[in-house]
Design a protein around this motif. Structure first.
Motif, PDB file in Angstrom:
ATOM      1  N   LEU A  10       0.720  -1.333   0.093  1.00  0.00           N
ATOM      2  CA  LEU A  10       0.001  -0.066   0.054  1.00  0.00           C
ATOM      3  C   LEU A  10       0.768   1.311  -0.160  1.00  0.00           C
ATOM      4  N   ASN A  11       1.906   1.315   0.882  1.00  0.00           N
ATOM      5  CA  ASN A  11       2.872   2.375   0.918  1.00  0.00           C
ATOM      6  C   ASN A  11       3.457   2.649  -0.737  1.00  0.00           C
ATOM      7  N   ARG A  12       4.002   1.369  -1.120  1.00  0.00           N
ATOM      8  CA  ARG A  12       4.485   1.861  -2.577  1.00  0.00           C
ATOM      9  C   ARG A  12       3.713   2.036  -3.424  1.00  0.00           C
ATOM     10  N   LEU A  13       2.359   1.634  -3.652  1.00  0.00           N
ATOM     11  CA  LEU A  13       1.404   2.190  -4.672  1.00  0.00           C
ATOM     12  C   LEU A  13       0.802   3.479  -4.204  1.00  0.00           C
ATOM     13  N   ALA A  14       0.945   4.041  -2.991  1.00  0.00           N
ATOM     14  CA  ALA A  14       0.543   5.361  -2.850  1.00  0.00           C
ATOM     15  C   ALA A  14       1.889   6.358  -3.270  1.00  0.00           C
ATOM     16  N   ALA A  15       2.880   5.886  -2.991  1.00  0.00           N
ATOM     17  CA  ALA A  15       4.229   6.540  -3.509  1.00  0.00           C
ATOM     18  C   ALA A  15       4.097   6.888  -5.127  1.00  0.00           C
ATOM     19  N   SER A  16       3.668   5.498  -5.786  1.00  0.00           N
ATOM     20  CA  SER A  16       3.498   5.497  -6.938  1.00  0.00           C
ATOM     21  C   SER A  16       2.557   6.368  -7.653  1.00  0.00           C
ATOM     22  N   ALA A  17       1.339   6.531  -6.786  1.00  0.00           N
ATOM     23  CA  ALA A  17       0.138   7.501  -7.426  1.00  0.00           C
ATOM     24  C   ALA A  17       0.836   8.930  -7.183  1.00  0.00           C
ATOM     25  N   PHE A  18       1.580   9.195  -6.125  1.00  0.00           N
ATOM     26  CA  PHE A  18       1.911  10.515  -5.977  1.00  0.00           C
ATOM     27  C   PHE A  18       3.089  10.639  -7.103  1.00  0.00           C
ATOM     28  N   SER A  19       3.916   9.780  -7.601  1.00  0.00           N
ATOM     29  CA  SER A  19       4.710  10.070  -8.723  1.00  0.00           C
ATOM     30  C   SER A  19       3.982  10.260  -9.949  1.00  0.00           C
ATOM     31  N   LEU A  20       2.896   9.496 -10.027  1.00  0.00           N
ATOM     32  CA  LEU A  20       2.116   9.636 -11.362  1.00  0.00           C
ATOM     33  C   LEU A  20       1.515  11.014 -11.439  1.00  0.00           C
ATOM     34  N   ALA A 279       7.172  17.143 -33.530  1.00  0.00           N
ATOM     35  CA  ALA A 279       7.587  17.860 -34.688  1.00  0.00           C
ATOM     36  C   ALA A 279       6.257  18.783 -35.389  1.00  0.00           C
ATOM     37  N   ALA A 280       5.036  18.138 -35.260  1.00  0.00           N
ATOM     38  CA  ALA A 280       3.836  18.730 -35.719  1.00  0.00           C
ATOM     39  C   ALA A 280       3.264  19.544 -34.533  1.00  0.00           C
ATOM     40  N   ARG A 281       3.681  19.400 -33.324  1.00  0.00           N
ATOM     41  CA  ARG A 281       3.062  20.065 -32.020  1.00  0.00           C
ATOM     42  C   ARG A 281       1.830  19.673 -31.961  1.00  0.00           C
ATOM     43  N   ASP A 282       1.575  18.193 -32.375  1.00  0.00           N
ATOM     44  CA  ASP A 282       0.007  17.678 -31.996  1.00  0.00           C
ATOM     45  C   ASP A 282       0.222  17.394 -30.563  1.00  0.00           C
ATOM     46  N   VAL A 283      -0.230  18.278 -29.641  1.00  0.00           N
ATOM     47  CA  VAL A 283      -0.002  18.009 -28.080  1.00  0.00           C
ATOM     48  C   VAL A 283      -1.048  16.877 -27.660  1.00  0.00           C
ATOM     49  N   PRO A 284      -2.091  16.837 -27.992  1.00  0.00           N
ATOM     50  CA  PRO A 284      -2.781  15.491 -27.135  1.00  0.00           C
ATOM     51  C   PRO A 284      -2.213  14.215 -27.450  1.00  0.00           C
ATOM     52  N   VAL A 285      -1.718  14.169 -28.782  1.00  0.00           N
ATOM     53  CA  VAL A 285      -0.751  12.815 -29.205  1.00  0.00           C
ATOM     54  C   VAL A 285       0.531  12.782 -28.195  1.00  0.00           C
ATOM     55  N   VAL A 286       1.171  13.831 -28.440  1.00  0.00           N
ATOM     56  CA  VAL A 286       2.208  13.714 -27.350  1.00  0.00           C
ATOM     57  C   VAL A 286       2.181  13.452 -26.372  1.00  0.00           C
ATOM     58  N   GLN A 287       1.266  14.099 -25.459  1.00  0.00           N
ATOM     59  CA  GLN A 287       0.488  13.908 -24.194  1.00  0.00           C
ATOM     60  C   GLN A 287       0.402  12.453 -23.801  1.00  0.00           C
ATOM     61  N   CYS A 288      -0.579  11.867 -24.688  1.00  0.00           N
ATOM     62  CA  CYS A 288      -0.943  10.515 -24.391  1.00  0.00           C
ATOM     63  C   CYS A 288       0.231   9.692 -24.739  1.00  0.00           C
ATOM     64  N   CYS A 289       1.173   9.658 -25.506  1.00  0.00           N
ATOM     65  CA  CYS A 289       2.344   8.744 -25.824  1.00  0.00           C
ATOM     66  C   CYS A 289       3.009   9.053 -24.602  1.00  0.00           C
ATOM     67  N   ALA A 290       3.640  10.242 -24.229  1.00  0.00           N
ATOM     68  CA  ALA A 290       4.565  10.373 -22.950  1.00  0.00           C
ATOM     69  C   ALA A 290       4.031   9.593 -21.613  1.00  0.00           C
ATOM     70  N   LEU A 291       2.681   9.938 -21.589  1.00  0.00           N
ATOM     71  CA  LEU A 291       2.141   9.351 -20.327  1.00  0.00           C
ATOM     72  C   LEU A 291       2.029   7.752 -20.216  1.00  0.00           C
ATOM     73  N   ILE A 292       1.833   7.297 -21.484  1.00  0.00           N
ATOM     74  CA  ILE A 292       2.044   5.759 -21.620  1.00  0.00           C
ATOM     75  C   ILE A 292       3.569   5.129 -21.149  1.00  0.00           C
ATOM     76  N   PHE A 293       4.263   5.844 -21.660  1.00  0.00           N
ATOM     77  CA  PHE A 293       5.699   5.584 -21.464  1.00  0.00           C
ATOM     78  C   PHE A 293       5.929   5.648 -19.969  1.00  0.00           C
ATOM     79  N   CYS A 294       5.780   6.885 -19.457  1.00  0.00           N
ATOM     80  CA  CYS A 294       6.044   6.990 -17.998  1.00  0.00           C
ATOM     81  C   CYS A 294       5.223   5.961 -17.045  1.00  0.00           C
ATOM     82  N   VAL A 295       3.718   5.846 -17.570  1.00  0.00           N
ATOM     83  CA  VAL A 295       3.288   4.945 -16.746  1.00  0.00           C
ATOM     84  C   VAL A 295       3.689   3.449 -16.655  1.00  0.00           C
ATOM     85  N   ALA A 296       4.339   2.996 -18.045  1.00  0.00           N
ATOM     86  CA  ALA A 296       4.869   1.713 -18.227  1.00  0.00           C
ATOM     87  C   ALA A 296       6.173   1.463 -17.198  1.00  0.00           C
ATOM     88  N   TYR A 297       7.120   2.730 -17.389  1.00  0.00           N
ATOM     89  CA  TYR A 297       8.156   2.680 -16.773  1.00  0.00           C
ATOM     90  C   TYR A 297       7.851   2.671 -15.050  1.00  0.00           C
TER      91      TYR A 297
END
Length: 318
Positions: A10-20, A279-297
């Motif tokens: 539970l403590n580690r999951l709470a720390a992960s939630a804060f990190s997320l 490169a195209a400044r397509d922010v919603p796609v960039v945000q979604c991809c970055a979040l998936i990478f971060c969540v996986a890590y």
């Protein structure tokens, strides 16, 4: 014991939630700080200020940052990352196939690197201090020190240019048989599995050697138990927590290499989509991809921490 392990999880999951939460804020802040926006990309430099301002207003790019942040977080909580600013298509439709391709590449890499790492780690442990152990350890250390892009470049030169056993570009649409799958994925998997296998093998070797210092292992040696039996039936089961931790940490390092490998081999995965969207400044796609990478890590490192801590507490209990 169970209560302590549950509290630990539970403590580690709470720390992960804060990190997320911190990661979500950071991703939005970085994408908001990108120079220019998609309106400039779509209209070009010859567009008038009025036309650019009208397009920004239509896309909601002129809204306050806190409004855009709240709208994005609300959408992600409801599994709706929004629509691409470049194409107007739902981001999920763009990311879905690319995510599948990246997961396929990661699974193929793990299917190669994990068994090879276990074999090398066990072999070096059983032959520790010998010439074989020193040579393999030196090779693993050298491989870890080589950048992934260099491994990918050498793989292209050897397998595609010199021996013509694999295509230089990974065209997954050409895969219609197991042999074609091997040819297409050979070089990307070799490039990714090289450093991952070396790092994982060294960590597994270190975990097993640490277990070999236990008194009950020395007792088994004095009783004349065969070295293979000691490793497989005594050392490895007691080091399984540390080994799983080493595997999870090593696989998390795949995420950095995926970006390079997919770019070098023109592999249609998440990394290529993210680079094109930046490169195209397509922010919603960039945000979604970055979040998936971060969540996986974050998921892999959290799993590694929980397994390591639970294994330590189990060892103390015994």
């Amino acid at each position: 014991m169970r209560r302590d392990v549950g509290r630990l999880i539970l403590n580690r999951l709470a720390a992960s939630a804060f990190s997320l939460a911190f990661v979500v804020v950071t991703i939005f802040a970085i994408t908001a700080a990108l120079p220019g926006d998609v309106a400039d990309t779509l209209l070009g430099q010859s567009a008038t200020r009025e036309a650019t301002a009208a397009l920004r207003h239509a896309m909601g790019l002129d809204q306050p940052a806190w409004v855009r942040f709240g709208r994005w977080v609300w959408g992600m909580l409801h599994a709706d990352p929004g629509r691409s600013l470049m194409t107007g298509r739902p981001v999920a439709e763009l990311v879905g196939p690319r995510l599948y391709n990246s997961l396929l590449l990661a699974a193929a890499t793990a299917a190669v690197s994990v068994p090879v790492s276990l074999v090398l780690g066990l072999a070096c442990t059983m032959a520790r201090g010998t010439l074989f152990d020193r040579v393999v350890t030196l090779l693993m250390l050298g491989t870890v020190s080589v950048p992934v892009f260099l491994i990918a470049t050498v793989a292209v030169f050897v397998f595609a240019v010199q021996f013509h056993v694999a295509p230089a570009l990974a065209d997954i649409n050409a895969v219609h048989s197991p042999l074609q799958f091997i040819r297409v994925f050979l070089m990307p998997v070799v490039a990714l599995a090289g450093a991952t296998t070396a790092q994982m093998s060294r960590m597994i070797r270190a975990c097993l050697i640490d277990v070999f210092s236990a008194p009950w292992i020395e007792m088994a040696v004095l009783k004349g138990v065969a070295p293979v039996r000691i490793v497989l039936f005594h050392a490895l089961p007691n080091a399984i927590g540390s080994v799983v931790n080493a595997i999870a940490l090593s696989l998390s390092s795949l995420l950095g290499g995926v970006v390079v490998v997919e770019t070098v081999f023109n592999y249609p995965g998440m990394a290529g989509l993210m680079v094109d969207s930046v490169a195209a400044r397509d922010v919603p796609v960039v945000q979604c991809c970055a979040l998936i990478f971060c969540v996986a890590y974050l998921s892999l490192t959290t799993l590694a921490d929980i397994v390591a801590a639970a294994s330590t507490m189990r060892g103390r209990a015994h």
